[in-house]
Write a protein that holds these residues in place. Sequence first.
Motif, mmCIF file in Angstrom:
data_model
loop_
_atom_site.group_PDB
_atom_site.id
_atom_site.type_symbol
_atom_site.label_atom_id
_atom_site.label_comp_id
_atom_site.label_asym_id
_atom_site.label_seq_id
_atom_site.Cartn_x
_atom_site.Cartn_y
_atom_site.Cartn_z
ATOM 1 N N PHE A 148 0.818 -1.205 0.000
ATOM 2 C CA PHE A 148 0.000 0.000 0.000
ATOM 3 C C PHE A 148 0.860 1.266 0.000
ATOM 4 C CE2 PHE A 148 -2.722 3.323 1.600
ATOM 5 C CZ PHE A 148 -3.986 3.021 1.105
ATOM 6 N N ASP A 149 1.750 1.372 0.964
ATOM 7 C CA ASP A 149 2.591 2.574 1.048
ATOM 8 C C ASP A 149 3.523 2.699 -0.153
ATOM 9 O OD1 ASP A 149 1.423 3.312 3.426
ATOM 10 O OD2 ASP A 149 2.976 2.399 4.687
ATOM 11 N N ALA A 150 3.988 1.558 -0.675
ATOM 12 C CA ALA A 150 4.877 1.600 -1.839
ATOM 13 C C ALA A 150 4.173 2.174 -3.061
ATOM 14 C CB ALA A 150 5.409 0.198 -2.142
ATOM 15 N N VAL A 151 2.897 1.815 -3.242
ATOM 16 C CA VAL A 151 2.145 2.331 -4.394
ATOM 17 C C VAL A 151 1.861 3.817 -4.220
ATOM 18 C CG1 VAL A 151 -0.062 2.197 -5.609
ATOM 19 C CG2 VAL A 151 1.173 0.107 -5.017
ATOM 20 N N VAL A 152 1.444 4.232 -3.027
ATOM 21 C CA VAL A 152 1.200 5.658 -2.790
ATOM 22 C C VAL A 152 2.475 6.452 -3.030
ATOM 23 C CG1 VAL A 152 0.601 7.383 -1.052
ATOM 24 C CG2 VAL A 152 -0.701 5.255 -1.179
ATOM 25 N N SER A 153 3.591 5.954 -2.526
ATOM 26 C CA SER A 153 4.876 6.649 -2.684
ATOM 27 C C SER A 153 5.277 6.748 -4.154
ATOM 28 C CB SER A 153 5.957 5.913 -1.888
ATOM 29 O OG SER A 153 7.209 6.550 -2.046
ATOM 30 N N ALA A 154 5.125 5.651 -4.898
ATOM 31 C CA ALA A 154 5.482 5.667 -6.312
ATOM 32 C C ALA A 154 4.650 6.689 -7.072
ATOM 33 C CB ALA A 154 5.306 4.276 -6.917
ATOM 34 N N LEU A 155 3.355 6.682 -6.878
ATOM 35 C CA LEU A 155 2.478 7.620 -7.587
ATOM 36 C C LEU A 155 2.782 9.062 -7.196
ATOM 37 C CD1 LEU A 155 -0.937 5.713 -7.382
ATOM 38 C CD2 LEU A 155 0.681 5.772 -9.281
ATOM 39 N N ALA A 156 3.056 9.282 -5.906
ATOM 40 C CA ALA A 156 3.389 10.636 -5.454
ATOM 41 C C ALA A 156 4.681 11.134 -6.086
ATOM 42 C CB ALA A 156 3.495 10.665 -3.930
ATOM 43 N N ASN A 157 5.563 10.204 -6.429
ATOM 44 C CA ASN A 157 6.834 10.577 -7.055
ATOM 45 C C ASN A 157 6.756 10.574 -8.578
ATOM 46 O OD1 ASN A 157 9.005 11.024 -4.951
ATOM 47 N ND2 ASN A 157 8.109 9.104 -4.224
ATOM 48 N N GLY A 158 5.543 10.481 -9.108
ATOM 49 C CA GLY A 158 5.354 10.620 -10.543
ATOM 50 C C GLY A 158 5.672 9.391 -11.360
ATOM 51 N N ARG A 159 5.692 8.223 -10.755
ATOM 52 C CA ARG A 159 6.009 7.012 -11.505
ATOM 53 C C ARG A 159 5.024 5.900 -11.156
ATOM 54 N NH1 ARG A 159 8.483 3.544 -7.977
ATOM 55 N NH2 ARG A 159 9.404 4.479 -6.100
ATOM 56 N N GLN A 160 4.945 4.899 -12.031
ATOM 57 C CA GLN A 160 4.094 3.747 -11.797
ATOM 58 C C GLN A 160 4.783 2.765 -10.845
ATOM 59 O OE1 GLN A 160 0.847 3.392 -13.107
ATOM 60 N NE2 GLN A 160 1.298 5.553 -13.565
ATOM 61 N N PRO A 161 4.028 2.079 -10.005
ATOM 62 C CA PRO A 161 4.630 1.093 -9.094
ATOM 63 C C PRO A 161 5.199 -0.087 -9.863
ATOM 64 C CG PRO A 161 2.241 0.988 -8.986
ATOM 65 C CD PRO A 161 2.570 2.181 -9.822
ATOM 66 N N ASP A 162 6.073 -0.812 -9.186
ATOM 67 C CA ASP A 162 6.761 -1.939 -9.804
ATOM 68 C C ASP A 162 5.788 -3.091 -10.065
ATOM 69 O OD1 ASP A 162 9.510 -3.276 -10.361
ATOM 70 O OD2 ASP A 162 8.446 -4.712 -9.088
#
Length: 563
Positions: A148-162
């Motif tokens: 959950f936090d990894a996806v929120v962090s990725a999107l907030a940083n302008g990129r798609q999650p792994d």
Amino acid sequence: MADADHKTPIRIARRNPDKVMRLKRLGSLHQCRLSFMRTLLRRLRDENWRFERLRFDFDVRGEGTAVYAAIGPERTYSLVCFGHDLPAEQRSDRVIAEAWDSTFTLFDGVPDDADIERLRANVPKQEAGRISGKELSLSRANRSVRLFDAVVSALANGRQPDREEIEAVGYLMRTTAVYGSGKFGAADRQAIEDRPECRGPFQIEMLSVYLTRTYVMDLVEHMARLRAPEKAVVLEPELRRAFGVGNSTGLGMAPFIINHPKLFNNWIAAREEALARVRSLPGASEGERSDFLENLKRAGRMVAHWQSGHPLQLEKIADLKQDLRLLDAHLADEAVLDADYPWDALHVWAEEVLSLEGQELLVSLMMEPYGHLIDELTGTMAADEGGSTVLNGAMSIGHLRGLISEFYGWALAVDWEDRGAIARVWYTSEEKLEPRLGERFEEPIEAYEQPLAPGRDVARLMTALEAWDYGETVAAFLLSHPEHRHSVRRVQLAETHVYAEIRDNTISADLLPIDLLRCKLSFFGAIHFDPRSDRWVRINMFKSAPFPHELQALGADDWSYSA
């Protein structure tokens, strides 16, 4: 088989209950066209249901309220969602948990502000709160710690999650319970069962989970946007669909199919009738063969991404991968599907060559090209269980004994004096009123045993009947032996509902309760079964399914075997 010009079609019979109703086979079932998730999405698509997000108010921590409305031809149902900022140490999948990351109820209609405030005071408490007859379900979910936090962090940083991280988990939240049918004050099943959209099994619960999935995806994108308004991005549509809703299911679900034999019969009978109809087809068109082979490829990719940490499931997955290799090699000969009665021949071959996992996956895959032939069977899967409680007191003892011999021969063959045959005890916990399974000879729990051992109880009934004349009546017998009423009821039901009874010992030392869980969850439409022990399992629901706004464009059935 048939003569060359197919003038005399063959009707393949449904499979024998002695083969189908064994726990090892039931614990190897897979989702299929008749599964309840797929039934729901076909209805939502075919009836052009509309969906609206009526309210969505959350802070950067995920605390807030949302309301999602599903608007059908006659009625509207609204999922009311409450988000909570739950400390990690309070996050638990156990039924004894008292706090969750999100809590939900499915409301009958559209809630007003007073409804929202009433629900806010009760829904987050779950069992400790109370809801009303306006609410149809009560549920809760926890975030995936890893993702959950990894996806929120990725999107907030302008990129798609792994993508690999997504496939390793498959969901951002998992439900730990979805209650309906009158629990904790919710509407009784009888209040809604005549509505077309509610008539099928678990349609309200499936709608609740489907809308929960939309809420979860909206929430992570919203939290990312609040965290970095200028930089955040949303999930790419294909990647968004890769997320399902997780679920943790334990022993609470296991007794259901024992306690609802008429309903369970109708589920299995519909699946077996669907298989019989497909096996009875004299040939397969080019389109039908192509459809089957495409879904077989997709199933292979799904199995390749199926992960588990449990040794029993790892063994089954390995068997299934080998089964798929054998099936691919067999189908390399194009004549296999071009022959007379190809599906029957393929099924017979599978029973000789494949494991139970492979056999039952093939059963599901063979149904895929034939929605026009079998989807109507979903209308037979509900049950009026009130009628099944009526005993036939006029039945003769001879007739009753004959039914026992015919349908419970497996139980009569068990040595019920052997400690291993009666090692387990089903009982209900005092604290949560949830089913539990204990050890008969190690714990002082036998006095609290629930009637969840039909085989043993029918064997005891047969012993009691030996002292009675064949011409005497069941009514006379039960006046003297009322303790056998529940067993007589099950035996009489079996005469007309041949798939009503699991034909295995449900209190044996060898019992694997996850077989019961897997069976029921396959009818829900779950995939990626991941047992965490022999008593609870994690699954994925609606993974790869279209979101509400995509139903018309992407279809309701083209997602089922996506990886």
